[in-house]
Enzyme design. Structure first.
Site, PDB file in Angstrom:
ATOM      1  N   GLY A 100       5.963   8.347   0.852  1.00  0.00           N
ATOM      2  CA  GLY A 100       6.984   8.125   1.885  1.00  0.00           C
ATOM      3  C   GLY A 100       7.830   6.902   1.560  1.00  0.00           C
ATOM      4  CG  HIS A 101       6.110   2.969   1.503  1.00  0.00           C
ATOM      5  ND1 HIS A 101       4.751   3.180   1.549  1.00  0.00           N
ATOM      6  CD2 HIS A 101       6.415   2.255   2.611  1.00  0.00           C
ATOM      7  CE1 HIS A 101       4.255   2.597   2.634  1.00  0.00           C
ATOM      8  NE2 HIS A 101       5.237   2.047   3.305  1.00  0.00           N
ATOM      9  NE  ARG A 161      -2.668   0.642  10.878  1.00  0.00           N
ATOM     10  CZ  ARG A 161      -1.508   0.011  11.106  1.00  0.00           C
ATOM     11  NH1 ARG A 161      -0.390   0.706  11.178  1.00  0.00           N
ATOM     12  NH2 ARG A 161      -1.448  -1.289  11.256  1.00  0.00           N
ATOM     13  CB  VAL A 219       7.137  11.792   2.774  1.00  0.00           C
ATOM     14  CG1 VAL A 219       6.488  12.579   1.648  1.00  0.00           C
ATOM     15  CG2 VAL A 219       8.560  11.393   2.397  1.00  0.00           C
ATOM     16  CG  HIS A 240       2.588   6.264   1.747  1.00  0.00           C
ATOM     17  ND1 HIS A 240       3.814   6.762   2.143  1.00  0.00           N
ATOM     18  CD2 HIS A 240       2.153   5.489   2.767  1.00  0.00           C
ATOM     19  CE1 HIS A 240       4.089   6.308   3.355  1.00  0.00           C
ATOM     20  NE2 HIS A 240       3.100   5.528   3.758  1.00  0.00           N
ATOM     21  CG  LEU A 270       2.624  11.189   2.810  1.00  0.00           C
ATOM     22  CD1 LEU A 270       3.144  10.912   1.400  1.00  0.00           C
ATOM     23  CD2 LEU A 270       1.231  11.809   2.729  1.00  0.00           C
ATOM     24  CG  ASN A 314      -2.052   1.048   1.016  1.00  0.00           C
ATOM     25  OD1 ASN A 314      -2.320   1.851   1.888  1.00  0.00           O
ATOM     26  ND2 ASN A 314      -2.664   1.070  -0.145  1.00  0.00           N
TER      27      ASN A 314
END
Ligand code: PAF
Length: 274
Positions: free
Chosen positions: A32-33, A183, A172, A30, A180, A28
């Site tokens: 940030g990842h 959840r 982030v 975003h 971010l 999932n």
């Protein structure tokens, strides 16, 4: 991007790949990842990501079953971010038999988030050790948003003499400051509009401390009261030492303010370093 689900296939694919940099995730993905994936490139030759929703780190009343699984979209983002290899084991690939041996973190697993999520950091430490053994990276990146997790993994890696450099990536945020998180997708539109309050309050505590306020308990209480007045149900707002997340003891020790609070059914965590 090459995708492997079996440990043996992953290991043989990674032979001769030079310095391996690893970013574990539960999917999932975003921004940030993706920022971690992009930073990873600077640390070695081959960037490996993993996607595995780790049952061991979820409590019985937590969101394991409803945790968003978005594999196709995640693969597209990882490919666009230039990730070389994705390790995406199934549960039976990673836990072919009941996992009876665990990595047991010390007292840090029982404070802050650990107090409210018993067994969580044990589940994280166990799966991260196992993923490290599968990928055998020289460097691994984790987001600072999960500050306590980063500390558990850093300490575990050092104390067990794992030959892996742990790098923390900055959190982030959305334009309104909300960190971010996978959840965030659980929030209703009204909750999403309210959610940035958490980071605003952390920023206020930081400003107060930088201005000389040392009444940490008072600052925590004020933030908890404001959250409660806005409908949040808080687990903690805590000013701690960055080094070990203990209560501030030494003057001028670097501090971090951490918070966990529930908006409706969604539990948000955040932190700010001082
Ligand atoms: O931060 C996460 O996404 C997870 O806790 C991790 C490190 C991938 C372990 O399951």
């Amino acid at each position: 991007m090459h995708i492997h689900s079996r440990i043996a296939d992953l290991r043989s694919a990674l032979q001769g790949c030079g310095r391996i940099v690893f970013v574990p995730t539960m999917g999932n993905l975003h921004a940030g990842h993706i920022s971690l994936m992009e930073q990873a490139r600077a640390h070695g030759d081959t960037v490996v990501a993993s996607i595995f929703v780790n049952r061991l780190q979820f409590g019985p009343n937590e969101d394991f079953d409803k945790y968003p699984r978005t594999f196709e979209a995640d693969c597209a983002r990882l490919t666009a971010a230039g990730v070389d290899v994705l390790f995406a084991p199934t549960e039976s690939d990673l836990y072919p038999e009941p996992q009876e041996y665990h990595v047991e973190p010390p007292g840090i697993q029982n404070i802050l988030d650990g107090e409210f999520r018993p067994g969580h950091f044990r589940g994280v430490a166990t799966v991260v050790t196992k993923l490290f053994n599968c990928v055998q990276p020289q460097v691994a990146l984790f987001g600072k948003k999960d500050y306590q997790q980063l500390m558990v993994i850093r300490n575990m890696t050092r104390q067990l003499a794992l030959p892996i450099k742990i790098v923390g990536g900055e959190t982030v945020r959305a334009d309104d400051g909300l960190a971010l998180s996978s959840r965030n997708g659980y929030l209703s539109p009204a909750e999403r509009a309210e959610a940035p309050r958490l980071y605003r309050l952390l920023q206020e505590i930081r400003s107060a401390i930088l201005a000389g306020n040392r009444d940490y308990a008072g600052l925590e209480r004020k933030a908890l009261d404001e959250l409660a007045a806005a409908g949040w149900k808080s687990d903690y707002v805590a000013v701690r030492q960055q080094s070990d997340l203990s209560l501030p003891q030494t003057a001028n020790a670097p501090l971090v303010v951490l918070a966990a609070s529930r908006l409706g059914a969604t539990r948000l965590i955040d932190n700010i370093e001082i």
